[in-house]
Structure formats: C-alpha cells, structure tokens
Design a protein around this motif. Structure first.
Motif, PDB file in Angstrom:
ATOM      1  N   GLU A  67      -3.259  -8.266   9.591  1.00 45.64           N
ATOM      2  CA  GLU A  67      -2.518  -7.478  10.130  1.00 45.64           C
ATOM      3  C   GLU A  67      -1.871  -6.332   9.106  1.00 45.64           C
ATOM      4  O   GLU A  67      -1.021  -6.740   8.043  1.00 45.64           O
ATOM      5  N   GLN A  68      -1.417  -4.822   8.878  1.00 44.19           N
ATOM      6  CA  GLN A  68      -0.804  -4.255   8.819  1.00 44.19           C
ATOM      7  C   GLN A  68       0.697  -3.493   8.808  1.00 44.19           C
ATOM      8  O   GLN A  68      -0.036  -2.859  10.434  1.00 44.19           O
ATOM      9  N   TYR A  69       1.406  -3.327   8.384  1.00 46.69           N
ATOM     10  CA  TYR A  69       2.395  -2.836   9.221  1.00 46.69           C
ATOM     11  C   TYR A  69       2.980  -1.751   8.222  1.00 46.69           C
ATOM     12  O   TYR A  69       3.329  -2.212   6.754  1.00 46.69           O
ATOM     13  N   PHE A  70       3.980  -0.887   8.289  1.00 46.45           N
ATOM     14  CA  PHE A  70       4.495   0.007   7.995  1.00 46.45           C
ATOM     15  C   PHE A  70       5.527   0.287   7.735  1.00 46.45           C
ATOM     16  O   PHE A  70       6.649  -0.087   8.662  1.00 46.45           O
ATOM     17  N   GLY A  71       6.258   1.052   6.329  1.00 46.89           N
ATOM     18  CA  GLY A  71       7.800   1.744   5.957  1.00 46.89           C
ATOM     19  C   GLY A  71       8.220   2.500   7.641  1.00 46.89           C
ATOM     20  O   GLY A  71       6.811   3.045   7.773  1.00 46.89           O
ATOM     21  N   PRO A  72       9.273   3.342   7.086  1.00 45.49           N
ATOM     22  CA  PRO A  72       9.821   4.307   7.543  1.00 45.49           C
ATOM     23  C   PRO A  72       9.335   6.457   7.412  1.00 45.49           C
ATOM     24  O   PRO A  72       8.966   6.406   7.502  1.00 45.49           O
ATOM     25  N   GLY A  99       7.466   5.681  11.470  1.00 51.17           N
ATOM     26  CA  GLY A  99       5.974   4.963  11.005  1.00 51.17           C
ATOM     27  C   GLY A  99       5.158   4.627  11.765  1.00 51.17           C
ATOM     28  O   GLY A  99       6.207   4.059  13.200  1.00 51.17           O
ATOM     29  N   PHE A 111       3.859   6.693   3.144  1.00 50.55           N
ATOM     30  CA  PHE A 111       4.251   5.854   3.940  1.00 50.55           C
ATOM     31  C   PHE A 111       3.590   4.666   2.898  1.00 50.55           C
ATOM     32  O   PHE A 111       2.957   4.654   2.285  1.00 50.55           O
ATOM     33  N   TYR A 135      -2.343   1.981  16.322  1.00 48.91           N
ATOM     34  CA  TYR A 135      -1.217   2.554  15.998  1.00 48.91           C
ATOM     35  C   TYR A 135      -0.519   3.243  17.062  1.00 48.91           C
ATOM     36  O   TYR A 135      -0.964   4.633  17.049  1.00 48.91           O
ATOM     37  N   LEU A 167      -4.206   9.386   8.181  1.00 49.40           N
ATOM     38  CA  LEU A 167      -3.488   7.829   6.626  1.00 49.40           C
ATOM     39  C   LEU A 167      -4.759   8.139   5.900  1.00 49.40           C
ATOM     40  O   LEU A 167      -5.635   7.150   6.488  1.00 49.40           O
ATOM     41  N   TYR A 227      -0.231   5.574   1.605  1.00 46.06           N
ATOM     42  CA  TYR A 227      -0.377   6.099   1.858  1.00 46.06           C
ATOM     43  C   TYR A 227       0.250   7.574   1.924  1.00 46.06           C
ATOM     44  O   TYR A 227       1.620   7.204   1.535  1.00 46.06           O
ATOM     45  N   SER A 284       0.540  -6.050   4.050  1.00 45.23           N
ATOM     46  CA  SER A 284      -0.882  -6.584   5.250  1.00 45.23           C
ATOM     47  C   SER A 284      -0.427  -8.274   5.109  1.00 45.23           C
ATOM     48  O   SER A 284       0.065  -8.536   3.654  1.00 45.23           O
ATOM     49  N   TYR A 336       1.179  -1.137   0.141  1.00 42.81           N
ATOM     50  CA  TYR A 336      -0.167   0.082   0.060  1.00 42.81           C
ATOM     51  C   TYR A 336       1.268   1.450  -0.550  1.00 42.81           C
ATOM     52  O   TYR A 336       2.286   1.419   0.332  1.00 42.81           O
ATOM     53  N   TYR A 348     -12.630  -5.922  12.283  1.00 40.88           N
ATOM     54  CA  TYR A 348     -10.819  -5.661  12.715  1.00 40.88           C
ATOM     55  C   TYR A 348     -10.169  -4.384  13.057  1.00 40.88           C
ATOM     56  O   TYR A 348     -11.157  -3.392  12.330  1.00 40.88           O
TER      57      TYR A 348
END
Lengths: 115, 111
Positions: A103-108, B43, A90, B36, A43, A35, A94, A33, B32
């Motif tokens: 679950e979703q995880y983000f970069g820096p 991030g 960003f 965060y 976001l 954003y 997921s 993704y 769900y």
C-alpha cells in the motif's frame, strides 16, 4: 499519514538555481518515492528508493537527482531549476500488507514555483 | 509499462446521487488497484483498494468493482455528500512497488 513530512511546503525560486526538497518519515519504511503532480498528468514518478543508497529512476527523472543516506530521509534535488519544473511534489512510502501487496501513502506535498 | 486511463476528468452530481468513476489499464499482470482521494492542498489519501482475486469490495458508501477480462475497474460512491467533493485518482500495480496512476477525476457534489 504514515508519518511523512515534507519540507519546505512552499518554495519560489529562480530559473537556474539549485533546489532541494526533503521528505522525512518516522516509521522505518524501506520504500520511498518522489512524484510530481501536474494538471492533466496525474501523478508521475520521478525517482524511488528501495533502501539506503539504493535508488532508481522513474518515468520523468530528467533534471532531477535523489539521495538517501538515512532510512528516514529521501532528498530530491533540482540541480538547475527550470520553469517546466514548477509543480507540486509529493513524497510517498509503500508498506507491505502481509502478502505480496504494498500500500502506498503520500506526504502533504511541496508546491514549487520556478520563476 | 502500464498505462492507466481514467474517465471522466470532471464530474458534478447532486447531493444524494451516486457517482461513478472508471479506469482502464493495459498490463494484464496488474493485480492491485487502489483509489485515492485528494482534497485541496493535501496529499492523496488511500480510501479503498481491490486485489485481482476479488470482483467487488465495499466500505460503507464506497465500492470498487474490477473486471479483469475487460481490464477495467470502477469507483462507486453512493448517497454523495458535499464532503465527497475532491479529486479522485485510480492506480494500478503489479503487486510490487511500482504504481501507475490515472489522471484524476474532479468530483463536485452540489448541495
């Protein structure tokens, strides 16, 4: 951090120039993704991908295009940057949690300034 | 599509006090709800989540509650510490790959 890197981390560019941001992941995630994050807006989804060469638009896709020629790379392009595209961008992935949920995880993030 | 509202936008608490952040959602199909934490220059990081078949989930000093009837969910942080200072985002998903985010809460823990 789900093995996500973004490049560049900071960029300043002029109005009207093309800009490409890169997201790279090392864990073979299918879903990726892009954003943008702006004060007061949280976001907002620009584009997403559900596989190589499979992409779709998000809620704020105007002025942006994406490409995904390899599983590990998801590119975001601003064809002709405008000041309204100054933002923090960003990348996210997921991954399934063994059931119907992801679950979703983000970069820096990449901070882009358009002057 | 889904609309997620988050309140308050800013929150200051004394160290050791509790902090509560609330979110509402509009789509009854959402099932769900992740939370965060975003520190300055980084991030967002997933800190806790809850699924629709559960009313409450706890992880050390952090807990999340969900009221599906009222369509709202909350993040509770107890015994706050200065390192809890950050921006917190709630999100909602229908269980697939679409996530909808709140506008964030800037939490400041005063030593």
């Amino acid at each position: 951090d789900a093995g996500i890197t973004q490049s560049p981390r900071h960029k300043v560019t002029e109005t009207g120039t093309p800009v490409t941001l890169r997201c790279h992941q090392t864990e073979n995630h299918r879903y990726m993704y892009w954003y943008r994050q702006d004060p007061g807006h949280g976001l907002r989804l620009i584009h997403y991908s559900y596989g190589v060469k499979d992409t779709d638009k998000g809620e704020v896709s105007d002025g942006y295009s994406v490409s995904r020629s390899k599983t590990e790379d998801f590119l975001l392009t601003l064809e002709s940057a405008t000041s309204s595209q100054t933002s923090v961008y960003f990348c996210a992935i997921s991954e399934p949690t063994g059931s119907y949920y992801y679950e979703q995880y983000f970069g820096p993030g990449t901070r882009l300034t358009v002057t | 599509g889904e609309n997620v509202e988050q309140h308050p936008s800013t929150l200051s608490v004394q160290e050791g006090d509790s902090a509560v952040i609330k979110c509402t959602y509009s789509d009854s199909a959402s099932n769900y709800f992740p939370w965060y934490k975003q520190e300055l220059g980084k991030g967002p990081q997933l800190i806790i989540d809850i699924r629709s078949n559960v009313g409450e989930k706890k992880d050390q000093r952090i807990a999340v509650t969900l009221n599906k009837t009222a369509k709202h969910f909350s993040l509770h942080i107890t015994e706050t510490q200065p390192e809890d200072s950050a921006v917190y985002f709630c999100a909602a998903s229908t269980g697939g790959n679409q996530f909808y985010f709140g506008t964030g809460t800037s939490l400041t823990v005063i030593p």
